[in-house]
Design a protein around this motif. Sequence first.
Motif, mmCIF file in Angstrom:
data_model
loop_
_atom_site.group_PDB
_atom_site.id
_atom_site.type_symbol
_atom_site.label_atom_id
_atom_site.label_comp_id
_atom_site.label_asym_id
_atom_site.label_seq_id
_atom_site.Cartn_x
_atom_site.Cartn_y
_atom_site.Cartn_z
ATOM 1 N N GLU A 129 3.952 -5.701 -8.653
ATOM 2 C CA GLU A 129 4.863 -6.771 -8.536
ATOM 3 C C GLU A 129 4.626 -7.673 -7.336
ATOM 4 O O GLU A 129 4.717 -8.871 -7.243
ATOM 5 C CB GLU A 129 6.444 -6.405 -8.768
ATOM 6 N N MET A 130 4.732 -6.956 -6.267
ATOM 7 C CA MET A 130 4.371 -7.425 -4.980
ATOM 8 C C MET A 130 3.029 -8.134 -4.652
ATOM 9 O O MET A 130 3.115 -9.365 -4.005
ATOM 10 C CB MET A 130 4.416 -6.484 -3.752
ATOM 11 N N ALA A 131 2.118 -7.798 -5.489
ATOM 12 C CA ALA A 131 0.798 -8.199 -5.408
ATOM 13 C C ALA A 131 0.544 -9.716 -6.208
ATOM 14 O O ALA A 131 -0.242 -10.355 -5.490
ATOM 15 C CB ALA A 131 -0.129 -7.468 -6.176
ATOM 16 N N GLU A 132 1.351 -9.838 -6.971
ATOM 17 C CA GLU A 132 1.188 -11.093 -7.752
ATOM 18 C C GLU A 132 1.346 -12.442 -7.061
ATOM 19 O O GLU A 132 0.217 -13.052 -7.004
ATOM 20 C CB GLU A 132 2.340 -11.244 -8.858
ATOM 21 N N PRO A 133 2.350 -12.736 -6.210
ATOM 22 C CA PRO A 133 2.240 -13.783 -5.191
ATOM 23 C C PRO A 133 1.251 -13.658 -3.979
ATOM 24 O O PRO A 133 0.659 -14.651 -3.563
ATOM 25 C CB PRO A 133 3.637 -13.840 -4.712
ATOM 26 N N LEU A 134 1.230 -12.460 -3.452
ATOM 27 C CA LEU A 134 0.167 -12.366 -2.510
ATOM 28 C C LEU A 134 -1.184 -12.557 -2.873
ATOM 29 O O LEU A 134 -2.235 -13.044 -2.171
ATOM 30 C CB LEU A 134 0.119 -10.823 -1.876
ATOM 31 N N ALA A 164 0.639 -1.099 0.186
ATOM 32 C CA ALA A 164 0.003 0.087 -0.067
ATOM 33 C C ALA A 164 0.938 1.324 -0.109
ATOM 34 O O ALA A 164 0.458 2.426 -0.707
ATOM 35 C CB ALA A 164 -0.988 -0.060 1.301
ATOM 36 N N ALA A 165 1.881 1.149 0.599
ATOM 37 C CA ALA A 165 2.850 2.442 0.728
ATOM 38 C C ALA A 165 3.554 2.509 -0.500
ATOM 39 O O ALA A 165 3.781 3.823 -1.054
ATOM 40 C CB ALA A 165 3.848 2.112 1.787
ATOM 41 N N HIS A 166 3.844 1.709 -1.450
ATOM 42 C CA HIS A 166 4.370 1.783 -2.415
ATOM 43 C C HIS A 166 3.329 2.438 -3.524
ATOM 44 O O HIS A 166 3.673 3.282 -4.384
ATOM 45 C CB HIS A 166 4.692 0.553 -3.133
ATOM 46 N N VAL A 167 2.099 1.907 -3.504
ATOM 47 C CA VAL A 167 1.056 3.029 -4.113
ATOM 48 C C VAL A 167 1.078 4.496 -4.122
ATOM 49 O O VAL A 167 1.084 5.472 -4.674
ATOM 50 C CB VAL A 167 -0.244 2.323 -4.079
ATOM 51 N N GLU A 168 1.037 4.733 -2.649
ATOM 52 C CA GLU A 168 1.020 6.254 -2.243
ATOM 53 C C GLU A 168 2.233 6.625 -2.345
ATOM 54 O O GLU A 168 2.136 7.858 -2.633
ATOM 55 C CB GLU A 168 0.770 6.176 -0.675
ATOM 56 N N LEU A 169 3.324 6.208 -2.640
ATOM 57 C CA LEU A 169 4.759 6.798 -3.015
ATOM 58 C C LEU A 169 4.677 6.972 -4.344
ATOM 59 O O LEU A 169 5.829 7.225 -4.860
ATOM 60 C CB LEU A 169 5.933 6.306 -2.129
ATOM 61 N N ALA A 173 -5.770 -3.361 -6.793
ATOM 62 C CA ALA A 173 -6.729 -2.799 -8.112
ATOM 63 C C ALA A 173 -6.257 -1.196 -8.512
ATOM 64 O O ALA A 173 -6.189 -0.947 -9.528
ATOM 65 C CB ALA A 173 -8.078 -2.933 -7.697
ATOM 66 N N ARG A 174 -6.104 -0.532 -7.339
ATOM 67 C CA ARG A 174 -5.467 0.796 -7.538
ATOM 68 C C ARG A 174 -4.025 1.018 -8.151
ATOM 69 O O ARG A 174 -3.846 1.779 -9.247
ATOM 70 C CB ARG A 174 -5.431 1.507 -6.297
ATOM 71 N N ALA A 175 -3.455 -0.002 -7.754
ATOM 72 C CA ALA A 175 -1.933 0.010 -8.402
ATOM 73 C C ALA A 175 -1.885 -0.288 -10.104
ATOM 74 O O ALA A 175 -1.481 0.251 -10.918
ATOM 75 C CB ALA A 175 -0.833 -1.164 -7.661
ATOM 76 N N ARG A 176 -2.865 -1.445 -10.120
ATOM 77 C CA ARG A 176 -3.015 -1.775 -11.719
ATOM 78 C C ARG A 176 -3.652 -0.778 -12.560
ATOM 79 O O ARG A 176 -3.381 -0.631 -13.495
ATOM 80 C CB ARG A 176 -3.930 -3.233 -11.545
ATOM 81 N N LEU A 177 -4.624 -0.211 -11.794
ATOM 82 C CA LEU A 177 -5.263 0.940 -12.727
ATOM 83 C C LEU A 177 -4.230 2.133 -12.856
ATOM 84 O O LEU A 177 -4.301 2.734 -14.165
ATOM 85 C CB LEU A 177 -6.435 1.357 -11.672
#
Length: 397
Positions: free
Chosen positions: A307-312, A294-299, A333-337
């Motif tokens: 990339e982190m989301a795939e295995p999670l 989530a922090a990567h999205v905000e930053l 979803a937000r990161a992919r968007l």
Amino acid sequence: MSDSAPTAGQNIQVLRKTLGWGQEHLARRMGISASLLRKIEDGTRTATPPTVAQAAKAMGVSTARIYGTPFSDPGEAQGLLDALRLTVRRHTLPREDVPALDKLAAGLAEAAQLRADTRYLELLRKLPKLLEQASAVALQAGGDATAWGQLADLYGCAYAVAHRLGQADLSDMIVSRQQWAAQRTWNPEAEAGAAWNEAGTYQSAGEYSDGLAIVDRAIVRYEQGGRTDTPEAAVALGSLHLRGVVLASRAKDHNAWAAHHEHAKAFAERFPGGDVLRHNLTFGPGNTALYELAAHVELGRPDKASEMAEPLMRTPPAGLGASRIGRLCIDTARARLDLNDIRGAEAALKRAHEVAPQMAEVHPMAREVLRVLFILHQRSRPDLINLAKRSGLMPEL
């Protein structure tokens, strides 16, 4: 849970027009470009939490005013919230008698599970009576730490519901009651849980620096009060650092986010078997990874987040309940968007509605992502239309 409720991006436009401001004027006061504000209002870019905070400050309103309530039908949810508000206000005047302790314990366990499962309406139906019963027990018990600890944890469940349903004033009142109960437990973990929610009220209001100050104060207080090498201490301190991760990333304070993240990772290493739940705080390596994502999205690093989301997403970490998996899906979803991966964002959002439907229907970021997906050439997709109807967005789109 909704019939028709506008999203944050739509409310920004309504409030701007009420003030008689043009887009250029508001954008200048927010410190963003007019083209970005235009996209936020017309639904081709999401209104992120920091953007909402900027808009609220610029227009002199609260973030709660921009987020609004996630439901417009004054039906069951509103009636239940009113009942909860009355109970919280009368916290020293419970109208319930002291129940059998085993029956109360079962009710408290059920409430904690409903919260973890994001079954908010079911929890709302039970909270007023449970809070009054737990209050009656604690007030009769005098200084019994267990009774007050149970009451503090139950207020934590109430905060989760009020926060998620956009009730900022009620959330603030509940946090004060949770602190009141926690201070009577002589239990530093209960006080840390109350501080975690207190910082959450600042996070919701977009007051990120103040929220960080609350977190830092709670950490210092805990560390000065006793041992920090126990599993209970790791959950309390690790969770506070995770709250710091979110606050710092939204404030774009890279140094603070890195420091809180490193501390959280160190505490998470004490739980190699998976995340645990204490005082309504979930902590361990899995939740720490979700907060990092989530922090990567905000930053502004959606590529790293995706990339982190795939295995999670493929294999969710052990010990995480529906509320945490649902949030993982929303952040994904937000990161992919942000990466213009429309199909990937839709798939993640659908997953959120599957694992945590009541949360996904009312979560501000889930609703914003859905609004953008729906507008970006997705009107003919039946699944998105169905999600929009369930989230109460169809009348506005």
